[in-house]
Design a protein around this motif. Structure first.
Motif, mmCIF file in Angstrom:
data_model
loop_
_atom_site.group_PDB
_atom_site.id
_atom_site.type_symbol
_atom_site.label_atom_id
_atom_site.label_comp_id
_atom_site.label_asym_id
_atom_site.label_seq_id
_atom_site.Cartn_x
_atom_site.Cartn_y
_atom_site.Cartn_z
ATOM 1 N N ALA A 10 -8.388 -4.304 13.785
ATOM 2 C CA ALA A 10 -9.209 -3.188 13.328
ATOM 3 C C ALA A 10 -8.949 -2.978 11.843
ATOM 4 C CB ALA A 10 -8.875 -1.924 14.112
ATOM 5 N N ARG A 11 -9.952 -2.500 11.135
ATOM 6 C CA ARG A 11 -9.797 -2.168 9.721
ATOM 7 C C ARG A 11 -9.586 -0.661 9.619
ATOM 8 N NH1 ARG A 11 -12.504 -6.474 6.324
ATOM 9 N NH2 ARG A 11 -13.180 -7.979 7.874
ATOM 10 N N ILE A 12 -8.544 -0.257 8.895
ATOM 11 C CA ILE A 12 -8.271 1.160 8.681
ATOM 12 C C ILE A 12 -8.032 1.385 7.194
ATOM 13 C CG2 ILE A 12 -7.279 1.478 10.984
ATOM 14 C CD1 ILE A 12 -4.495 1.522 9.631
ATOM 15 N N GLU A 13 -8.076 2.637 6.771
ATOM 16 C CA GLU A 13 -7.765 2.996 5.387
ATOM 17 C C GLU A 13 -6.632 3.997 5.376
ATOM 18 O OE1 GLU A 13 -10.551 4.270 2.496
ATOM 19 O OE2 GLU A 13 -11.902 2.612 2.897
ATOM 20 N N VAL A 14 -5.682 3.778 4.481
ATOM 21 C CA VAL A 14 -4.557 4.689 4.294
ATOM 22 C C VAL A 14 -4.534 5.046 2.815
ATOM 23 C CG1 VAL A 14 -2.069 4.981 4.467
ATOM 24 C CG2 VAL A 14 -3.268 3.590 6.173
ATOM 25 N N PRO A 18 -7.415 -0.271 1.986
ATOM 26 C CA PRO A 18 -7.805 -0.888 3.257
ATOM 27 C C PRO A 18 -6.668 -1.733 3.847
ATOM 28 C CG PRO A 18 -8.762 -2.085 1.424
ATOM 29 C CD PRO A 18 -8.050 -0.889 0.839
ATOM 30 N N PHE A 19 -6.528 -1.648 5.158
ATOM 31 C CA PHE A 19 -5.540 -2.442 5.883
ATOM 32 C C PHE A 19 -6.194 -3.028 7.122
ATOM 33 C CE2 PHE A 19 -2.745 0.286 3.476
ATOM 34 C CZ PHE A 19 -1.673 -0.529 3.186
ATOM 35 N N ILE A 20 -5.660 -4.144 7.572
ATOM 36 C CA ILE A 20 -6.063 -4.740 8.838
ATOM 37 C C ILE A 20 -4.856 -4.644 9.761
ATOM 38 C CG2 ILE A 20 -6.732 -6.866 10.018
ATOM 39 C CD1 ILE A 20 -8.084 -7.730 7.389
ATOM 40 N N ALA A 21 -5.078 -4.111 10.961
ATOM 41 C CA ALA A 21 -3.984 -3.944 11.917
ATOM 42 C C ALA A 21 -4.432 -4.421 13.291
ATOM 43 C CB ALA A 21 -3.579 -2.480 11.995
ATOM 44 N N GLU A 22 -3.476 -4.913 14.072
ATOM 45 C CA GLU A 22 -3.789 -5.303 15.440
ATOM 46 C C GLU A 22 -4.104 -4.059 16.246
ATOM 47 O OE1 GLU A 22 -0.779 -7.674 17.262
ATOM 48 O OE2 GLU A 22 -0.933 -9.235 15.754
ATOM 49 N N LYS A 23 -5.124 -4.136 17.076
ATOM 50 C CA LYS A 23 -5.522 -2.998 17.894
ATOM 51 C C LYS A 23 -4.374 -2.518 18.777
ATOM 52 C CE LYS A 23 -10.424 -4.096 17.836
ATOM 53 N NZ LYS A 23 -11.574 -4.588 18.598
ATOM 54 N N ASP A 24 -3.554 -3.447 19.306
ATOM 55 C CA ASP A 24 -2.409 -3.073 20.137
ATOM 56 C C ASP A 24 -1.418 -2.221 19.351
ATOM 57 O OD1 ASP A 24 -3.489 -4.522 22.219
ATOM 58 O OD2 ASP A 24 -2.189 -6.259 21.920
ATOM 59 N N TYR A 25 -1.192 -2.540 18.093
ATOM 60 C CA TYR A 25 -0.284 -1.781 17.229
ATOM 61 C C TYR A 25 -0.822 -0.363 17.024
ATOM 62 C CZ TYR A 25 2.665 -0.628 13.235
ATOM 63 O OH TYR A 25 3.560 -0.012 12.389
ATOM 64 N N LEU A 26 -2.130 -0.253 16.786
ATOM 65 C CA LEU A 26 -2.738 1.055 16.570
ATOM 66 C C LEU A 26 -2.695 1.899 17.840
ATOM 67 C CD1 LEU A 26 -5.799 0.056 14.378
ATOM 68 C CD2 LEU A 26 -3.602 1.005 13.630
ATOM 69 N N GLU A 27 -2.849 1.259 19.003
ATOM 70 C CA GLU A 27 -2.752 1.996 20.261
ATOM 71 C C GLU A 27 -1.337 2.534 20.466
ATOM 72 O OE1 GLU A 27 -4.159 -0.501 23.429
ATOM 73 O OE2 GLU A 27 -6.185 -0.580 22.601
ATOM 74 N N LYS A 28 -0.345 1.783 20.031
ATOM 75 C CA LYS A 28 1.048 2.189 20.201
ATOM 76 C C LYS A 28 1.466 3.262 19.207
ATOM 77 C CE LYS A 28 5.705 0.286 20.503
ATOM 78 N NZ LYS A 28 6.521 -0.923 20.492
ATOM 79 N N TYR A 29 1.076 3.118 17.919
ATOM 80 C CA TYR A 29 1.545 4.008 16.860
ATOM 81 C C TYR A 29 0.502 4.988 16.336
ATOM 82 C CZ TYR A 29 5.581 0.966 16.787
ATOM 83 O OH TYR A 29 6.699 0.257 17.145
ATOM 84 N N GLY A 30 -0.755 4.847 16.745
ATOM 85 C CA GLY A 30 -1.809 5.731 16.254
ATOM 86 C C GLY A 30 -2.427 5.189 14.981
ATOM 87 N N THR A 31 -3.244 6.012 14.349
ATOM 88 C CA THR A 31 -3.956 5.563 13.148
ATOM 89 C C THR A 31 -3.597 6.381 11.912
ATOM 90 O OG1 THR A 31 -5.841 6.964 13.719
ATOM 91 C CG2 THR A 31 -5.925 4.660 14.459
ATOM 92 N N ALA A 32 -2.577 7.231 12.016
ATOM 93 C CA ALA A 32 -2.134 8.030 10.868
ATOM 94 C C ALA A 32 -0.889 7.391 10.262
ATOM 95 C CB ALA A 32 -1.834 9.462 11.291
#
Length: 50
Positions: A10-14, A18-32
């Motif tokens: 998934a592409r997210i912005e912090v 812009p960052f690319i992160a594995e969806k599994d990582y985002l499910e575990k740690y959130g998107t903040a």
């Protein structure tokens, strides 16, 4: 660095970066996340708890 895999990533912005992160990582740690710099000026991306 791995290339973006639409099915697994998934592409997210912090803070506008812009960052690319594995969806599994985002499910575990959130998107903040918070950006900071470490002792040797390396970029540190840390999950922010709600």
């Amino acid at each position: 660095m791995d290339e973006f895999d639409e099915d697994e990533d998934a592409r997210i912005e912090v803070d506008g970066m812009p960052f690319i992160a594995e969806k599994d990582y985002l499910e575990k740690y959130g998107t903040a996340f918070a950006l900071s710099f470490g002792e040797n000026n390396e970029v540190v991306l840390s999950p922010v708890e709600a």
